[in-house]
Write an enzyme that holds these catalytic residues in place. Structure first.
Site, PDB file in Angstrom:
ATOM      1  N   ARG A  57       0.806  -1.209   0.000  1.00 13.40           N
ATOM      2  CA  ARG A  57       0.000   0.000   0.000  1.00 13.40           C
ATOM      3  C   ARG A  57       0.849   1.275   0.000  1.00 13.40           C
ATOM      4  O   ARG A  57       0.711   2.142  -0.853  1.00 13.40           O
ATOM      5  CB  ARG A  57      -0.863  -0.031   1.255  1.00 13.40           C
ATOM      6  CG  ARG A  57      -2.037   0.855   1.266  1.00 13.40           C
ATOM      7  CD  ARG A  57      -2.888   0.481   2.467  1.00 13.40           C
ATOM      8  NE  ARG A  57      -3.387  -0.887   2.361  1.00 13.40           N
ATOM      9  CZ  ARG A  57      -4.517  -1.194   1.727  1.00 13.40           C
ATOM     10  NH1 ARG A  57      -5.257  -0.257   1.191  1.00 13.40           N
ATOM     11  NH2 ARG A  57      -4.917  -2.437   1.653  1.00 13.40           N
ATOM     12  N   THR A  58       1.760   1.355   0.961  1.00 10.17           N
ATOM     13  CA  THR A  58       2.603   2.549   1.070  1.00 10.17           C
ATOM     14  C   THR A  58       3.507   2.692  -0.152  1.00 10.17           C
ATOM     15  O   THR A  58       3.706   3.776  -0.686  1.00 10.17           O
ATOM     16  CB  THR A  58       3.458   2.479   2.358  1.00 10.17           C
ATOM     17  OG1 THR A  58       2.589   2.274   3.461  1.00 10.17           O
ATOM     18  CG2 THR A  58       4.242   3.746   2.570  1.00 10.17           C
ATOM     19  N   LYS A  86      22.526 -10.733   2.626  1.00 12.52           N
ATOM     20  CA  LYS A  86      23.892 -11.275   2.605  1.00 12.52           C
ATOM     21  C   LYS A  86      24.754 -10.611   3.673  1.00 12.52           C
ATOM     22  O   LYS A  86      25.959 -10.773   3.683  1.00 12.52           O
ATOM     23  CB  LYS A  86      24.520 -11.058   1.227  1.00 12.52           C
ATOM     24  CG  LYS A  86      23.809 -11.807   0.110  1.00 12.52           C
ATOM     25  CD  LYS A  86      24.365 -11.406  -1.250  1.00 12.52           C
ATOM     26  CE  LYS A  86      23.420 -11.795  -2.362  1.00 12.52           C
ATOM     27  NZ  LYS A  86      23.499 -10.848  -3.492  1.00 12.52           N
ATOM     28  N   ARG A 107      11.363   1.770   3.894  1.00 10.59           N
ATOM     29  CA  ARG A 107      10.645   1.127   4.983  1.00 10.59           C
ATOM     30  C   ARG A 107      11.526   0.003   5.494  1.00 10.59           C
ATOM     31  O   ARG A 107      12.173  -0.686   4.707  1.00 10.59           O
ATOM     32  CB  ARG A 107       9.321   0.564   4.490  1.00 10.59           C
ATOM     33  CG  ARG A 107       8.453   0.048   5.629  1.00 10.59           C
ATOM     34  CD  ARG A 107       7.167  -0.485   5.060  1.00 10.59           C
ATOM     35  NE  ARG A 107       6.236  -0.891   6.075  1.00 10.59           N
ATOM     36  CZ  ARG A 107       5.207  -0.152   6.473  1.00 10.59           C
ATOM     37  NH1 ARG A 107       5.015   1.042   5.956  1.00 10.59           N
ATOM     38  NH2 ARG A 107       4.373  -0.611   7.365  1.00 10.59           N
ATOM     39  N   HIS A 135       5.920   6.577  11.298  1.00 13.35           N
ATOM     40  CA  HIS A 135       5.421   6.506   9.938  1.00 13.35           C
ATOM     41  C   HIS A 135       4.861   7.890   9.599  1.00 13.35           C
ATOM     42  O   HIS A 135       3.663   8.085   9.486  1.00 13.35           O
ATOM     43  CB  HIS A 135       4.332   5.429   9.872  1.00 13.35           C
ATOM     44  CG  HIS A 135       3.942   5.033   8.493  1.00 13.35           C
ATOM     45  ND1 HIS A 135       4.555   5.540   7.368  1.00 13.35           N
ATOM     46  CD2 HIS A 135       3.007   4.173   8.047  1.00 13.35           C
ATOM     47  CE1 HIS A 135       3.996   4.999   6.293  1.00 13.35           C
ATOM     48  NE2 HIS A 135       3.063   4.171   6.685  1.00 13.35           N
TER      49      HIS A 135
END
Ligand SMILES: [Zn+2]
Lengths: 309, 151
Positions: A57-58, A86, A107, A135
């Protein structure tokens, strides 16, 4: 006001005047976000979209915003594709992204990740969620939605409903609403109440605050009902969870005795908190709210790169 | 200086009024043991007018204010005495700086500062008197600060 080169890490980094400026500028972006007008202010600019934790969504909202401004996007949506798997440090990934782009959206599953990224990047970093942490673009779009729907934020009776203990985005929102002089009612089950330090922070900002576990009474005078999801994991057993979820179910019956101008918001995705029947009512603004993320993010991408309308 | 129960030093720094039991942590924070020139002596549980305290003596080294102020984290009432030729030539109470770099560890297991990143832990001082600090990265406040000191 000049935001060129700034980072967006936490809503607490912004004054009310700065937030006002951003919200006002985001209004200008609406016709462009809808595709009614076109612009190429970010033509030639590259956005690094780094989703170390998936959030469709974001991510789509940011990508739509960048595309509407005619910029280009590089990045990843799936952490398994990254070199972090890694063992590369976040700092190194950021140094690489900085070299390839003009602005970074990220994010991450760890709290404080965006703050750290900003230390290693000379291009602006926008925090699109850091674990259970902040957020800020969600907070901007929530404020923007209330402003568009209600014309002002101060004096509104706002109910924050649901998991108020662990949901840190709701902590930022409470802070921002208090900053704007909204009246706040926190409605939650006893085990998921708003933490004391957030309550006192809001009080210090001058907000009137009430806390209760009863929604039916609180909702009668509300102007805004902000619903959040309650996660099953927070409860010792399924029975207790079901009981709580039942009490806070938003349906048309509950909405019989409310202020006719009430708006219902939800950061989405919802599960069972709001019945689908509510979608048809004028109370429901959560889909508009989701759309509002696009003009807000367009405004931020534009202001931070210094390429404005 | 007459009140001191440990022998006088000719030159150096005496840190007085350390809350009892915290002298060793103060030594760690100051990292004085790394400079081998200094003789460091510790007196613990000394009876003072305000109850028990620890005292620390560092010979032949005058600690600068910015070096020593961070001990206010665990010894907020400590006083620093700079000694030259057996005389106290400077005396001040410690005062927390605005930020603390290194020294403590963020208690939040999902904080980025606890992962392999090329940064030191970093804390913002939100109250210099109590004292209260919060993580610069995840904004979590530290409780029981003395227990979170890296050692
Ligand atoms: Zn932290």
């Amino acid at each position: 006001m000049n935001f060129k080169g700034k980072d967006i890490i936490s809503i607490r980094d912004f004054s009310k005047t700065e937030i006002n400026f951003i919200l006002k500028y985001a209004k200008k972006m609406i016709p462009y976000a809808k595709g009614e007008k076109t612009t190429d202010i970010l033509h030639g600019k590259v956005l690094s979209s780094l989703f170390f934790e998936p959030s469709t969504r974001t991510r789509l909202s940011f990508e739509s915003a960048m595309n509407r401004l005619n910029g280009k996007i590089i990045g990843f949506a799936d952490p398994t594709a990254t070199s972090q798997k890694k063992g590369e440090s976040l700092a190194d990934t950021i140094r690489m992204a900085e070299a390839y782009s003009d602005i970074i959206v990220m994010r991450h599953h760890l709290e404080g990740a965006a703050r750290l990224a900003a230390e290693f990047s000379n291009v602006p970093v926008i925090n699109a969620g850091d674990g259970a942490g902040r957020h800020p673009t969600q907070c901007f779009l929530d404020l923007f939605t209330i402003l568009l729907e209600k014309k002002k934020i101060d004096g509104q009776n706002v109910i924050l409903l649901g998991d108020l203990k662990y949901g840190r985005t709701v902590h930022s929102l409470a802070y921002a609403l208090a900053l704007y002089g909204a009246e706040l009612t926190f409605v939650s089950p006893k085990n998921l109440q708003m933490p004391k330090e957030i309550v006192s922070e809001c009080k210090e900002l001058g907000a009137n605050i009430q806390s209760t576990s009863k929604l039916d009474k609180a909702i009668r005078n509300a102007d805004v009902l902000y619903v959040t999801r309650i996660q099953k994991e927070r409860f010792p057993d399924a029975e207790e969870y079901n009981q709580v979820v039942g009490t806070y179910q938003i349906n048309n019956e509950l909405l019989n005795n409310v202020n006719e101008n009430l708006i219902i918001m939800h950061p989405l995705p919802r599960v069972t908190e709001i019945s689908p029947e509510v979608d048809q009512t004028d109370f429901a603004v959560y889909f508009k709210q989701a759309f509002n993320g696009v003009p807000i993010r367009m405004a931020l991408l534009s202001l931070l790169t210094g390429e404005t309308l | 200086m007459k009140s001191l129960k440990i022998p006088l030093i000719k030159n150096g720094t005496v840190i007085d009024h350390i809350s009892a039991g915290n002298a060793v942590k103060v030594i760690y924070i100051l990292q004085v043991t790394q400079s081998l020139e200094s003789v460091v002596s510790v007196a613990m549980n000394v009876k003072g007018i305000l109850g028990k305290k620890d005292i620390l003596k560092i010979e032949n080294r005058e600690l600068a204010r910015r070096e020593v102020d961070k001990i206010a984290l665990i010894a907020p009432k400590a006083t620093i005495n700079i000694i030259r030729d057996y005389k106290v030539i400077k005396k001040h109470r410690v005062k927390l700086p605005d930020e603390i770099i290194g020294i403590a560890v963020c208690p939040n297991p999902t904080c980025i500062s606890n992962y392999k990143e090329p940064v030191e832990s970093r804390f913002i001082v939100i109250d210099k008197e109590i004292p209260r600090i919060k993580c610069y990265y995840c904004e979590r406040e530290l409780e029981e600060i003395a227990d979170k000191i890296i050692s």
